[in-house]
Design a protein around this motif. Structure first.
Motif, PDB file in Angstrom:
ATOM      1  N   ILE A 279       0.841  -1.278   0.014  1.00  0.00           N
ATOM      2  CA  ILE A 279       0.052   0.004   0.015  1.00  0.00           C
ATOM      3  C   ILE A 279       0.844   1.184   0.096  1.00  0.00           C
ATOM      4  N   GLU A 280       0.737   2.076  -0.737  1.00  0.00           N
ATOM      5  CA  GLU A 280       1.270   3.470  -0.725  1.00  0.00           C
ATOM      6  C   GLU A 280       0.262   4.572  -1.319  1.00  0.00           C
ATOM      7  N   GLY A 281       0.989   5.699  -0.994  1.00  0.00           N
ATOM      8  CA  GLY A 281      -0.208   6.724  -1.432  1.00  0.00           C
ATOM      9  C   GLY A 281       0.628   8.416  -1.240  1.00  0.00           C
ATOM     10  N   SER A 282      -0.304   9.291  -1.263  1.00  0.00           N
ATOM     11  CA  SER A 282       0.000  10.671  -1.025  1.00  0.00           C
ATOM     12  C   SER A 282      -0.830  11.300  -0.391  1.00  0.00           C
ATOM     13  N   VAL A 283      -0.459  12.543   0.326  1.00  0.00           N
ATOM     14  CA  VAL A 283      -1.235  13.582   1.113  1.00  0.00           C
ATOM     15  C   VAL A 283      -1.027  14.919   0.496  1.00  0.00           C
ATOM     16  N   ARG A 284      -2.300  15.571   0.273  1.00  0.00           N
ATOM     17  CA  ARG A 284      -2.044  17.070  -0.261  1.00  0.00           C
ATOM     18  C   ARG A 284      -3.032  17.853   0.719  1.00  0.00           C
ATOM     19  N   PHE A 285      -2.511  18.940   1.012  1.00  0.00           N
ATOM     20  CA  PHE A 285      -3.447  19.818   1.762  1.00  0.00           C
ATOM     21  C   PHE A 285      -3.650  21.241   0.721  1.00  0.00           C
ATOM     22  N   VAL A 286      -5.041  21.739   0.820  1.00  0.00           N
ATOM     23  CA  VAL A 286      -5.253  22.804  -0.125  1.00  0.00           C
ATOM     24  C   VAL A 286      -6.199  23.613   1.197  1.00  0.00           C
ATOM     25  N   ALA A 287      -5.754  24.752   1.349  1.00  0.00           N
ATOM     26  CA  ALA A 287      -6.703  25.457   2.627  1.00  0.00           C
ATOM     27  C   ALA A 287      -6.987  24.520   3.830  1.00  0.00           C
ATOM     28  N   GLN A 288      -8.299  24.234   4.156  1.00  0.00           N
ATOM     29  CA  GLN A 288      -8.316  23.397   5.205  1.00  0.00           C
ATOM     30  C   GLN A 288      -8.957  21.966   5.028  1.00  0.00           C
ATOM     31  N   THR A 289      -8.509  21.776   3.706  1.00  0.00           N
ATOM     32  CA  THR A 289      -8.879  20.230   3.179  1.00  0.00           C
ATOM     33  C   THR A 289      -7.615  19.342   2.951  1.00  0.00           C
ATOM     34  N   VAL A 290      -7.782  18.214   3.481  1.00  0.00           N
ATOM     35  CA  VAL A 290      -6.708  17.135   3.063  1.00  0.00           C
ATOM     36  C   VAL A 290      -7.280  16.184   1.851  1.00  0.00           C
ATOM     37  N   ARG A 291      -6.488  15.893   1.030  1.00  0.00           N
ATOM     38  CA  ARG A 291      -6.927  14.877   0.207  1.00  0.00           C
ATOM     39  C   ARG A 291      -5.821  13.696   0.159  1.00  0.00           C
ATOM     40  N   VAL A 292      -6.354  12.513   0.584  1.00  0.00           N
ATOM     41  CA  VAL A 292      -5.305  11.228   0.487  1.00  0.00           C
ATOM     42  C   VAL A 292      -5.603  10.370  -0.573  1.00  0.00           C
ATOM     43  N   THR A 293      -4.726   9.884  -1.435  1.00  0.00           N
ATOM     44  CA  THR A 293      -4.849   9.057  -2.229  1.00  0.00           C
ATOM     45  C   THR A 293      -4.116   7.701  -1.986  1.00  0.00           C
ATOM     46  N   ALA A 294      -4.842   6.608  -1.934  1.00  0.00           N
ATOM     47  CA  ALA A 294      -4.292   5.229  -1.679  1.00  0.00           C
ATOM     48  C   ALA A 294      -4.193   4.365  -2.551  1.00  0.00           C
ATOM     49  N   ASN A 295      -3.072   3.562  -2.834  1.00  0.00           N
ATOM     50  CA  ASN A 295      -3.155   2.499  -4.043  1.00  0.00           C
ATOM     51  C   ASN A 295      -2.767   1.265  -3.480  1.00  0.00           C
ATOM     52  N   LEU A 296      -3.161   0.007  -3.917  1.00  0.00           N
ATOM     53  CA  LEU A 296      -2.544  -1.089  -3.573  1.00  0.00           C
ATOM     54  C   LEU A 296      -2.116  -1.869  -4.776  1.00  0.00           C
ATOM     55  N   HIS A 297      -0.909  -2.473  -4.561  1.00  0.00           N
ATOM     56  CA  HIS A 297      -0.180  -3.048  -5.597  1.00  0.00           C
ATOM     57  C   HIS A 297       0.028  -4.668  -5.298  1.00  0.00           C
ATOM     58  N   ASP A 298      -0.181  -5.356  -6.311  1.00  0.00           N
ATOM     59  CA  ASP A 298       0.213  -6.892  -6.372  1.00  0.00           C
ATOM     60  C   ASP A 298       1.623  -6.994  -6.709  1.00  0.00           C
ATOM     61  N   ALA A 299       2.562  -7.170  -5.722  1.00  0.00           N
ATOM     62  CA  ALA A 299       4.142  -7.184  -6.006  1.00  0.00           C
ATOM     63  C   ALA A 299       4.199  -8.358  -6.837  1.00  0.00           C
ATOM     64  N   ALA A 300       3.553  -9.631  -6.720  1.00  0.00           N
ATOM     65  CA  ALA A 300       3.714 -10.628  -7.587  1.00  0.00           C
ATOM     66  C   ALA A 300       3.634 -10.530  -8.990  1.00  0.00           C
ATOM     67  N   ARG A 301       2.611  -9.726  -9.305  1.00  0.00           N
ATOM     68  CA  ARG A 301       2.181  -9.273 -10.760  1.00  0.00           C
ATOM     69  C   ARG A 301       2.745  -8.157 -11.196  1.00  0.00           C
ATOM     70  N   GLY A 302       3.152  -7.107 -10.246  1.00  0.00           N
ATOM     71  CA  GLY A 302       3.448  -5.818 -10.728  1.00  0.00           C
ATOM     72  C   GLY A 302       2.411  -5.040 -11.179  1.00  0.00           C
TER      73      GLY A 302
END
Length: 547
Positions: free
Chosen positions: A228-251
């Motif tokens: 699992i990996e992702g990113s966090v961004r803030f704009v004003a008083q709002t946070v946006r989180v993007t999360a991704n799940l990878h299957d390492a066996a298949r890339g």
């Protein structure tokens, strides 16, 4: 004698193992994510290992553990108080989770079944890290744990420049560093979110965690199948989180989602906790989370061997109520519970399984009694896990205790359980609007939801007098060997005046549940705690020729 770190070799330990090495391993185990910071479990393991180190392992018994570790009075009776049995079972599973992904340096602490004395044994051989990718790339499921192995990479805190900062930069002005600026806040949020996800995932049943992975390649080399990996961004008083799940066996990336939350200073931690909780639910809620769905698809072609395999088959059985699959799940559950009769999660699933089986032609009153026993035992063993509470909610609903069922379903939802199951039970327990709202929201994000969930929508529409909507929902159940299918169709068709079709559905219902002809009220009362709805359903069945 205190655990003083002296170099005396522990009794029954390998010749090369000294006391200090055992104490060092003990500290490593207790500090691991497998223990989740449990002070009670740490105290128990320290006591047991200490007794073995001091040569008193053979005298360890339940009454001694109860009085010395859990502050129970003299005269402790393990038949009336199950705390030692429950905590020993939890400790055994925590040790298994820890060693599934962590190799001991000098000595390994094990807790054999049937004894209270830990064994101190040499580390088991595990494949070298560099050999792991080739095994995983071949599509094999790692043998280091019965369930999936995960890693959480550090989420990235992305700086988003404000319009004010951009204007200042264009004018050649340099603004002083601001610790509250979006960049600093996003990095702090990303760090906290990473740690919170790690703790939530590590506490999930049948899941093992690789700690402190720095990259996808590092996680894969250390045995993680899902990353699992992702990113966090803030704009004003709002946070946006993007999360991704990878299957390492298949890339491949196999899942992704975005979460927006208000994150003013007074809501910072609340937003962090809420997003971490939602990600954990979507990925690891049993049995319908995304990771478990991927595992179920991959393992479907192999014979079920473990408790986790049985749970993975549960959604497919829920969608079909297939008799052969039912027999397979029952066989695996029986074998697993013989090996370990205190698997709280498996007991909970077995309870739900028996409870729902009572609505099929193969079911009986024995299933209902068995479900009740299993659900109560499961909650006693695993009070902090969601599935046992949903199992107990189903039992209480079946017994006519609507408030009790609602409380248990709400508890399961708060603990991170599958929202579809909790919402379904909440609706039938009487919280129609809230329960169905939770259920609908989760069904929208599921690829192939089981048709039986539409039973709650059908009964809700029927109680509101919208019999056309009730029939549409009933037809979406599409599971003829489950009594809810013909029952919901029979009453809706009867109210719509389509009597021949209603009577045909009624006949199909009586084939599945012959008892409903003798006492329809007693059977229908198991469906919902809404007494008025029960009366309306019984009348609908009468119009359909049942009872």
């Amino acid at each position: 004698m205190p655990l003083d770190g002296s170099s005396r070799r522990p009794p029954d330990a390998p010749p090369e193992v000294e006391r200090a090495a055992v104490l060092a391993e003990l500290d490593q185990v207790i500090a691991s994510s497998a223990f989740g910071g449990s002070a009670r479990q740490a105290r128990l393991l320290r006591f047991l290992v200490g007794e073995v180190l001091d040569g008193r392992g053979g005298a360890l018994r339940a009454p001694l553990v109860a009085t010395r570790v859990f502050d129970r009075p003299e005269g402790f009776d393990s038949c009336e108080d199950s705390i030692v049995r429950v905590e020993m079972s939890k400790l055994r599973r925590a040790l298994a989770r820890h060693y599934a992904v962590t190799r001991a340096a000098v000595v390994r602490i094990e807790l054999p079944r049937g004894t209270y004395a830990p064994s101190l044994v040499p580390p088991r051989e595990t494949p070298a890290p560099e050999a792991a990718p080739s095994a995983l790339q071949s599509g094999e499921i790692t043998a280091r744990a019965a369930g999936p192995v995960l890693a959480v990479l550090p989420f990235a805190g992305v700086t988003v420049a404000s319009s004010t900062a951009l204007r200042a930069r264009a004018a050649g002005e340099a603004a002083p560093p601001d610790p509250g600026a979006p960049g600093a806040r996003s990095r702090a949020f990303a760090l906290g979110l990473t740690h919170r996800l790690g703790a939530l995932f590590a506490s999930s049943p049948w899941v093992s965690m690789v700690s402190r992975a720095s990259s996808l390649e590092d996680a894969q080399a250390r045995g993680a199948r899902y990353v699992i990996e992702g990113s966090v961004r803030f704009v004003a008083q709002t946070v946006r989180v993007t999360a991704n799940l990878h299957d390492a066996a298949r890339g491949t990336q196999v899942w992704g989602s975005t979460y927006d939350r208000a994150a003013a200073d007074d809501l910072f931690f609340a937003a962090e906790d809420a997003i971490a909780h939602e990600i954990a639910v979507q990925l690891l809620a049993l049995p319908l989370g995304a990771v478990h769905a991927l595992e179920a698809h991959e393992r479907a072609g192999h014979p079920a061997q473990s408790a986790y395999d049985a749970v993975l088959r549960f959604p497919r059985w829920l969608a079909t109520f297939d008799r052969r699959l039912q027999a397979e799940i029952l066989d695996v559950c029986k074998r697993a519970l013989v090996a370990d009769p205190e698997q709280g999660m498996l007991l909970a699933f077995a309870s739900i399984f028996h409870g729902l089986s009572s609505w099929t032609a193969e079911g009986s009153s024995h299933d209902r009694r068995r479900a009740a026993d299993l659900a109560r035992h499961a909650v006693a063993l695993e009070p902090t896990l969601a599935v046992p509470h949903n199992a107990l909610a189903l039992l209480l609903l079946d017994a006519g205790d609507g408030p009790g069922a609602l409380a248990e379903a709400e508890t399961a939802l708060a603990l991170g359980g599958d929202p579809a199951t909790s919402g379904f039970l909440m609706a039938l327990a009487g919280a129609w609007d809230r329960g169905n709202a939770v259920l609908r929201a989760h069904l929208r994000v599921m690829k192939r939801p089981a048709g039986c969930f539409h039973h709650a929508f059908s009964l809700d529409a029927y109680r509101r007098g919208d019999h056309a909507a009730a029939l549409a929902a009933a037809e979406a159940i599409a599971t003829p060997n489950l009594a809810w299918d013909p029952l919901d169709r029979a009453v809706a068709l009867a109210r719509l005046g389509r009597i021949p079709e209603a009577r045909a559905a009624g006949r199909a219902l009586t084939v599945i549940l012959p008892d409903i002809s003798r006492d329809p009220h007693a059977v229908v009362a198991r469906l919902t705690a809404d007494a008025r709805l029960v009366d309306d359903l019984v009348e609908g069945l009468r119009l359909a020729g049942v009872g």
